[in-house]
Write an enzyme that holds these catalytic residues in place. Structure first.
Site, PDB file in Angstrom:
ATOM      1  CE1 TYR A 155      -3.565   2.601   1.167  1.00 32.59           C
ATOM      2  CE2 TYR A 155      -1.989   3.096   3.083  1.00 32.59           C
ATOM      3  CZ  TYR A 155      -2.988   3.264   2.380  1.00 32.59           C
ATOM      4  OH  TYR A 155      -3.918   4.767   2.535  1.00 32.59           O
ATOM      5  CB  CYS A 157       5.375   0.438  -2.594  1.00 33.33           C
ATOM      6  SG  CYS A 157       6.760   0.085  -1.615  1.00 33.33           S
ATOM      7  NE  ARG A 203      -8.942   2.571   8.232  1.00 35.13           N
ATOM      8  CZ  ARG A 203      -9.162   3.789   7.543  1.00 35.13           C
ATOM      9  NH1 ARG A 203      -8.192   4.646   7.319  1.00 35.13           N
ATOM     10  NH2 ARG A 203     -10.525   4.036   7.118  1.00 35.13           N
ATOM     11  CG  LEU A 205     -12.486   4.167  16.036  1.00 37.84           C
ATOM     12  CD1 LEU A 205     -12.126   4.908  17.556  1.00 37.84           C
ATOM     13  CD2 LEU A 205     -13.338   5.115  15.047  1.00 37.84           C
ATOM     14  CB  ALA A 206     -14.169   0.008  13.005  1.00 44.00           C
ATOM     15  CG  ASP A 304       2.454  -1.915  13.157  1.00 42.58           C
ATOM     16  OD1 ASP A 304       2.106  -0.804  12.643  1.00 42.58           O
ATOM     17  OD2 ASP A 304       1.812  -2.203  14.358  1.00 42.58           O
TER      18      ASP A 304
HETATM   19  C1  UGA Z   1      -3.738   2.764   8.664  1.00 39.78           C
HETATM   20  C2  UGA Z   1      -3.752   2.796   7.080  1.00 39.78           C
HETATM   21  O1  UGA Z   1      -2.656   1.945   6.698  1.00 39.78           O
HETATM   22  C3  UGA Z   1      -3.118   4.317   6.948  1.00 39.78           C
HETATM   23  O2  UGA Z   1      -2.957   4.251   5.648  1.00 39.78           O
HETATM   24  C4  UGA Z   1      -4.190   5.113   7.353  1.00 39.78           C
HETATM   25  O3  UGA Z   1      -3.745   6.289   7.334  1.00 39.78           O
HETATM   26  C5  UGA Z   1      -4.307   5.071   8.750  1.00 39.78           C
HETATM   27  O4  UGA Z   1      -4.481   3.702   9.150  1.00 39.78           O
HETATM   28  C6  UGA Z   1      -5.456   5.801   9.512  1.00 39.78           C
HETATM   29  O5  UGA Z   1      -6.204   5.302  10.082  1.00 39.78           O
HETATM   30  O6  UGA Z   1      -5.177   6.912   9.017  1.00 39.78           O
HETATM   31  P1  UGA Z   1      -2.305   1.755  10.904  1.00 39.78           P
HETATM   32  O7  UGA Z   1      -2.400   3.127  11.841  1.00 39.78           O
HETATM   33  O8  UGA Z   1      -1.454   0.912  10.949  1.00 39.78           O
HETATM   34  O9  UGA Z   1      -2.686   2.494   9.190  1.00 39.78           O
HETATM   35  O10 UGA Z   1      -4.106   1.117  11.183  1.00 39.78           O
HETATM   36  P2  UGA Z   1      -4.921   0.756  12.041  1.00 39.78           P
HETATM   37  O11 UGA Z   1      -5.730  -0.337  11.672  1.00 39.78           O
HETATM   38  O12 UGA Z   1      -5.636   1.616  12.594  1.00 39.78           O
HETATM   39  O13 UGA Z   1      -4.054   0.067  12.925  1.00 39.78           O
HETATM   40  C7  UGA Z   1      -3.283   0.929  14.536  1.00 39.78           C
HETATM   41  C8  UGA Z   1      -2.533  -0.245  15.273  1.00 39.78           C
HETATM   42  O14 UGA Z   1      -3.316  -0.738  15.847  1.00 39.78           O
HETATM   43  C9  UGA Z   1      -1.455  -1.100  14.528  1.00 39.78           C
HETATM   44  O15 UGA Z   1      -0.347  -1.276  15.083  1.00 39.78           O
HETATM   45  C10 UGA Z   1      -2.200  -2.297  14.530  1.00 39.78           C
HETATM   46  O16 UGA Z   1      -1.607  -3.496  14.514  1.00 39.78           O
HETATM   47  C11 UGA Z   1      -3.122  -2.267  15.964  1.00 39.78           C
HETATM   48  N1  UGA Z   1      -4.401  -3.010  16.114  1.00 39.78           N
HETATM   49  C12 UGA Z   1      -5.347  -3.053  15.207  1.00 39.78           C
HETATM   50  C13 UGA Z   1      -4.555  -3.524  17.226  1.00 39.78           C
HETATM   51  O17 UGA Z   1      -3.759  -3.620  18.084  1.00 39.78           O
HETATM   52  N2  UGA Z   1      -5.938  -4.153  17.481  1.00 39.78           N
HETATM   53  C14 UGA Z   1      -6.821  -3.991  16.394  1.00 39.78           C
HETATM   54  O18 UGA Z   1      -7.852  -4.769  16.877  1.00 39.78           O
HETATM   55  C15 UGA Z   1      -6.306  -3.504  15.195  1.00 39.78           C
END
Ligand code: UGA
Length: 359
Positions: A155, A157, A203, A205-206, A304
């Site tokens: 993504y 890249c 992501r 939050l959800a 990550d």
């Molecule tokens: C994602 C997208 O890849 C980005 O492009 C986007 O800009 C960004 O979200 C965003 O929300 O703006 P990331 O922050 O890694 O990036 O995605 P999340 O799914 O929100 O995860 C955040 C962190 O929480 C990650 O380290 C993930 O491993 C962790 N996570 C996720 C948990 O610990 N538990 C979960 O149930 C879900």
């Protein structure tokens, strides 16, 4: 500058559905609201033309670039669970499918505000010499992807390559562009609840809100020590409105948009969301948290970013803007929105489980 007609591609997504009403309130202009699914765009106004179409459709690209004076391009597959499971679709959605739109804007010298991502910075912030730093900066930081077998970076890249294409059209042609790199923006309507209005893993939050509503443990990937800085969708709308209003200042610029003050670990986010949820649902049992490995949660190929903090000095300078909303003021409204949207269905699910278990 007040545009007469803005095309918002991806108007049915989380950010698009916040931007459309915000842009109408600010500019009172016509909006071409384009998406393959516009259900999240609940806001209605006679100035919105709802167009259900794909950005891959050449007729759509011709139409919106003919009549809009600014194009906001937000369509994406932007959910980390997709990067290593459907990488080819991720590359297509974030790069290949958008090339005709970029070319059309370049040919017509039409202003393009393209939403890239904070993910282009990669694993961590590095300065020009490759030494680790804290804040990620648009014109200074080096971009550090992981190895190819870690498909998490497909993504980043794809997004980075499209940034470079847009940049080249501006530098060697006459495309008036602005690239936006959003940093973990959150708000009502973000993503989906698995099994109700989407499948797979949304992501963070959800994921956490679905777990809280269902009384399931919140899963902390690799313990949840990784950090993110969260910004409210309202702060994003204000910043983007200022980008639209300042074409000269923002031409040819890359802008981080995020809130460095709301920087916390994912484990801490889980605790704060759980307490916002329990304040609104005093009868609910205490939230549970469990650590899970990244492989178990996402499958192989995940990687990550340990810490993602935006340097927003440039956005502050060019837009005369600062994000305002603290996490504590955002979370109750977000929790309420999810409960209003999904509460009935989750309650029905839970009573079906109780009946099944009792029989
Ligand atoms: C994602 C997208 O890849 C980005 O492009 C986007 O800009 C960004 O979200 C965003 O929300 O703006 P990331 O922050 O890694 O990036 O995605 P999340 O799914 O929100 O995860 C955040 C962190 O929480 C990650 O380290 C993930 O491993 C962790 N996570 C996720 C948990 O610990 N538990 C979960 O149930 C879900």
């Amino acid at each position: 500058m007040t545009p007469k007609r803005i095309a918002v591609l991806g108007a049915g997504g989380f950010l698009g559905s916040h931007l459309v009403p915000g842009l109408i309130a600010r500019f009172g202009c016509e909006i071409d609201a384009v998406d393959i699914d516009l259900r999240k765009l609940e806001y209605e106004d006679s100035r919105i033309q709802r167009i259900e179409a794909s950005v891959e459709d050449p007729a759509l690209v011709a139409e919106v670039t003919r009549r809009a004076d600014v194009v906001l391009s937000l369509t994406a597959l932007c959910n980390p669970a997709q990067y290593s499971t459907i990488p080819l679709q991720v590359i297509a959605a974030n790069f290949t499918d958008l090339m005709p739109l970029v070319s059309a804007c370049a040919e017509k010298r039409l202003r393009l505000i393209h939403f890239s991502t904070a993910e282009v910075y990669g694993r961590r912030a590095l300065d020009r010499s490759g030494a680790p730093t804290t804040a990620m900066s648009e014109d200074e930081s080096c971009l550090l992807m992981g190895p190819v077998h870690l498909e998490r970076w497909t993504y980043a890249c794809a997004k980075q390559l499209l940034e470079r294409v847009i940049w080249a059209h501006g530098q060697h042609g006459e495309l008036p562009f602005t690239l936006i790199r959003p940093f973990n923006t959150i708000g009502p309507r973000m993503d989906f609840v698995p099994g109700i209005d989407g499948d797979g893993t949304p992501r963070v939050l959800a994921c956490f809100l679905a777990a809280l509503m269902r009384g399931e443990p919140l899963q902390l990937v690799n313990g949840g020590s990784q950090r993110r800085a969260f910004m409210s969708a309202n702060d994003m709308v204000e910043a983007v409105s200022r980008v639209v209003a300042r074409p000269r200042a923002c031409r040819g610029q890359i802008l981080n948009l995020g809130n460095p003050d709301n920087n916390l670990s994912i484990a801490e986010l889980a605790r704060r969301l759980a307490s916002a949820f329990s304040a609104l649902n005093p009868q609910s049992p205490a939230a549970r948290f469990e650590s899970v490995s990244a492989d178990a949660f996402y499958g192989v190929g995940y990687d990550d970013t340990e810490e993602r903090i935006p340097d927003i000095r440039k956005a502050g300078r060019l837009l005369d803007w600062q994000p305002r909303e603290a996490l504590s003021s955002m979370l109750p409204g977000i929790v309420e929105d999810y409960m209003r949207r999904y509460g009935t269905q989750v309650a029905a699910e839970r009573s079906a489980i109780t009946i099944r278990e009792a029989s």
